[in-house]
Write a protein that holds these residues in place. Structure first.
Motif, mmCIF file in Angstrom:
data_model
loop_
_atom_site.group_PDB
_atom_site.id
_atom_site.type_symbol
_atom_site.label_atom_id
_atom_site.label_comp_id
_atom_site.label_asym_id
_atom_site.label_seq_id
_atom_site.Cartn_x
_atom_site.Cartn_y
_atom_site.Cartn_z
ATOM 1 N N MET B 1 13.915 -8.387 4.205
ATOM 2 C CA MET B 1 12.859 -7.015 4.674
ATOM 3 C C MET B 1 13.479 -5.928 4.581
ATOM 4 O O MET B 1 13.131 -4.908 4.219
ATOM 5 C CB MET B 1 11.937 -7.347 5.757
ATOM 6 N N LYS B 4 15.481 -4.553 1.233
ATOM 7 C CA LYS B 4 13.843 -4.442 0.541
ATOM 8 C C LYS B 4 13.098 -3.052 0.585
ATOM 9 O O LYS B 4 13.079 -1.981 -0.125
ATOM 10 C CB LYS B 4 13.043 -5.097 0.076
ATOM 11 N N PHE B 5 13.425 -2.354 2.474
ATOM 12 C CA PHE B 5 12.758 -1.486 2.402
ATOM 13 C C PHE B 5 13.928 -0.248 2.403
ATOM 14 O O PHE B 5 13.596 0.615 2.000
ATOM 15 C CB PHE B 5 12.523 -1.883 3.871
ATOM 16 N N GLY B 7 16.266 -0.106 -0.427
ATOM 17 C CA GLY B 7 16.419 -0.345 -1.555
ATOM 18 C C GLY B 7 15.306 0.595 -2.218
ATOM 19 O O GLY B 7 15.194 1.413 -2.993
ATOM 20 N N LEU B 8 13.941 0.080 -1.197
ATOM 21 C CA LEU B 8 12.668 0.865 -2.128
ATOM 22 C C LEU B 8 12.814 2.654 -1.485
ATOM 23 O O LEU B 8 12.798 3.859 -2.508
ATOM 24 C CB LEU B 8 11.979 0.774 -1.335
ATOM 25 N N LEU B 9 14.141 2.863 -0.433
ATOM 26 C CA LEU B 9 14.019 3.827 -0.400
ATOM 27 C C LEU B 9 14.736 5.177 -0.938
ATOM 28 O O LEU B 9 14.722 5.983 -1.164
ATOM 29 C CB LEU B 9 14.641 3.736 1.564
ATOM 30 N N GLY B 11 15.654 4.293 -3.861
ATOM 31 C CA GLY B 11 14.865 4.304 -5.048
ATOM 32 C C GLY B 11 13.516 5.607 -5.240
ATOM 33 O O GLY B 11 13.488 6.686 -6.331
ATOM 34 N N ALA B 12 12.393 5.741 -3.571
ATOM 35 C CA ALA B 12 12.184 6.668 -4.165
ATOM 36 C C ALA B 12 13.093 7.951 -3.385
ATOM 37 O O ALA B 12 12.063 8.700 -4.234
ATOM 38 C CB ALA B 12 11.486 6.719 -2.511
ATOM 39 N N PHE B 15 13.106 9.400 -7.194
ATOM 40 C CA PHE B 15 12.199 9.426 -7.730
ATOM 41 C C PHE B 15 11.749 10.829 -7.704
ATOM 42 O O PHE B 15 10.990 11.479 -8.258
ATOM 43 C CB PHE B 15 10.315 8.186 -7.884
ATOM 44 N N LEU B 16 12.170 10.995 -5.763
ATOM 45 C CA LEU B 16 11.212 12.324 -5.876
ATOM 46 C C LEU B 16 12.257 13.714 -5.729
ATOM 47 O O LEU B 16 11.875 14.978 -5.737
ATOM 48 C CB LEU B 16 10.944 12.103 -4.159
#
Lengths: 298, 272
Positions: B1, B4-5, B7-9, B11-12, B15-16
């Motif tokens: 978990m 994943k978190f 990785g998403l961070l 990614g964000a 993107f931002l």
């Protein structure tokens, strides 16, 4: 309900015809007629003339198609879109499935992540292109970070890197939309299958490969198709990011060439032939992709 | 978990960051492409770039043009799209099957093939170059929206319509008084999804507007980007200021209504 002869001819609610009339007129005027007109132009020597002027526009058979297929710049544009798709489509599938899978888990800040990934998609390409130009300039931020590793000539003026950079840009821009598609598809993957996989001792990676990937295959078919069509439509990004498809046509797209030949240089017949060939190409690609990606469907 | 978190961070951030950089860049008096330039120095922040871009392309005029273009598309899509969607979902009439199949078929015709013939027809034959009508016309009814509206109307119970018909209400008043109020939240989603298209559309208005005072913001900004920017003192600052103005309405609407952009709506729209 009683069905009189009039009902049999017009249907139960003839008023429905009135309701759809504007839509049907629209479809005829903006889709059907231009579609036929495009094919007509592509087989004639069609050029711009003053409104109302009577000019002869003879049938020329496949002449415009020969012009298109023998022009190295146009052939290159079609090749460029293939380079684009080879980078963009697999990258889109892998990244959007991976990110959707991570987002699908019960995770903190889910809304924040969803919003972040979707923001580039809702923003005008013209707006974000400005930032990318600034970032990927020869003395831009990306190259300052890379230092001696920075490519020379820089990303967007390098004939080898221009098209890949455009492909990466579009992948980034559109990814949020595809993540949403996968998020919807993930809801339909049965929880039982994951339980069964973990009973069989499958780890997280194995159950992703054996349960998730086959489970979202219909969505993958759709993602590949939509990404291909979007890629074939490419215009704004090469036009603005690489100053009209430079360097030396290395990032020109078929739609860009279609605009230049058809409108700027006044050969709508050649432009239409490019459009027809592009659509045939997209349909062929879609069929091939369906064979590979969608083979276990139905 | 945790992985994943993380990785998403990451990614964000990817993107931002360009959006953050867009805002910072638009506020910097001196463009600073070095790593330090990503962190704003309070002394270097100014609204000067917004003034520059406003002088170059008349932001107000361009925004009004974008608004008229977008508003026209939304109005057309709502009025004609709701009528067609309702008829296809709830009315039995001759040719219904044909219209429905036509609608599905249209969704696979790529717009790029139509660019040249539409240009020839609208600009040369109908003389609608440099007009709002010419800008709006190709997008006036969105087939995807018709399909989505039809799906919404199909979900309503049939008894409701039978009851209203027995009471002698006309179809138009059933649509207006019964059907539309029941699907109003869904229609808002339709409007939001439709908004993004014309607001961000570039190629078509670019083709048909040559007059500067009729161009939507996306077109005037791109013209500035390709022609004038080389001569301005801080071209990127001005471009980024314009980019912020262009991005703000769509991004703001999206953030406020983000719950309405749920995946099921969008995928049902795309599946066709």
């Amino acid at each position: 309900m009683r069905r009189g002869p009039l009902t049999r001819v017009l249907g139960e609610h003839p008023v429905g015809t009135a309701f759809v009339t504007p839509y049907v007129v629209f479809l005829a005027a903006v889709f059907a007629y231009p579609l036929g007109f495009a094919v007509y132009m592509s087989f004639h020597d069609y050029f711009f003339a003053a409104p109302g002027a009577i000019v002869d526009r003879p049938f020329v058979g496949f002449d415009n198609y020969v012009t298109v297929l023998t022009d190295p710049a146009i052939r290159r544009a079609f090749g460029n879109v293939l380079i684009f798709l080879v980078i963009n489509v697999p990258l889109t599938v892998v990244l959007s499935l991976g990110l959707a899978n991570a987002l699908n888990a019960a995770i903190r800040w889910r809304t924040f992540f969803r919003v972040s990934y979707y923001v580039p998609y809702v923003t005008a390409s013209v707006a974000v292109v400005g930032v990318w130009l600034f970032l990927f300039n020869s003395n831009g931020l990306v190259n300052s970070v890379l230092g001696p590793l920075a490519p020379d000539p820089s990303w967007l003026v390098n004939s080898r890197l221009a098209m890949p950079t455009v492909a990466i840009y579009v992948t980034w821009k559109q990814l949020g939309f595809f993540i949403l598609l996968y998020l919807a598809a993930l809801q339909n993957v049965s929880k039982d299958l994951y339980e069964a996989a973990s009973m069989d001792g499958a780890g997280r990676w194995k159950s992703f490969l054996n349960v998730t990937v086959p489970g979202v295959r219909p969505a993958t078919t759709l993602v590949v198709l939509v990404a291909t069509v979007t890629g074939a439509n490419l215009f704004t990004e090469p036009y603005l990011l690489t100053g009209g498809g430079g360097p030396d046509g290395a990032s020109a797209s078929p739609v860009l060439i279609m605009y230049q030949r058809g409108i700027e240089q006044g050969h709508p017949d050649v432009g239409s032939a490019i459009g027809v060939l592009l659509v045939i190409g997209v349909l062929l690609l879609a069929l091939i992709e369906r064979k590979f990606v969608g083979r276990e469907e139905d | 978990m945790k992985l994943k978190f993380a990785g998403l961070l990451v990614g964000a951030f990817v993107f931002l960051f360009p959006f953050y950089y867009m805002l910072i860049g638009s506020l910097q008096a001196e463009p600073d492409p070095s790593v330090g330039g990503a962190f704003p120095a309070p002394g270097n922040l100014t609204l000067h770039n917004y003034g520059e871009i406003n002088k170059a392309i008349h932001l107000g005029r361009s925004l009004i043009n974008s608004g008229i273009f977008t508003g026209g598309v939304i109005l057309g899509t709502l009025v004609f799209g709701v009528l067609a969607g309702y008829a296809l979902a709830r009315l039995q009439f001759r040719g219904r099957g044909l219209v429905f199949n036509l609608m599905l078929l249209i969704q696979v015709v790529p717009f790029q093939l139509l660019t040249i013939p539409l240009y020839v027809l609208i600009v040369r034959s109908y003389g609608l170059a440099d007009s709002y009508l010419g800008m709006i016309l190709p997008f006036m009814i969105n087939s995807t929206a018709v399909f989505v509206f039809r799906q919404y109307f199909l979900q309503l119970p049939a008894e409701l319509f039978d009851a209203a018909r027995i009471d002698g209400a006309s179809e138009l008043s059933i649509l207006w008084r019964v059907a539309v109020p029941l699907v109003r939240p869904a229609l808002l989603t339709g409007v939001l999804l439709t908004f993004i298209g014309p607001w961000n559309e570039f190629l078509w208005p670019f083709l048909i507007t040559k007059q500067q005072d009729l161009q939507p913001l996306a077109v005037s900004l791109s013209n500035y980007l390709t022609t004038v920017s080389a001569r301005a003192a801080n071209p990127f600052g001005a471009v980024l200021a314009g980019a912020c103005v262009l991005a703000a309405p769509a991004v703001t609407l999206f953030i406020i209504f983000q719950r309405r952009f749920i995946s099921t709506n969008i995928s049902s729209g795309v599946k066709g």
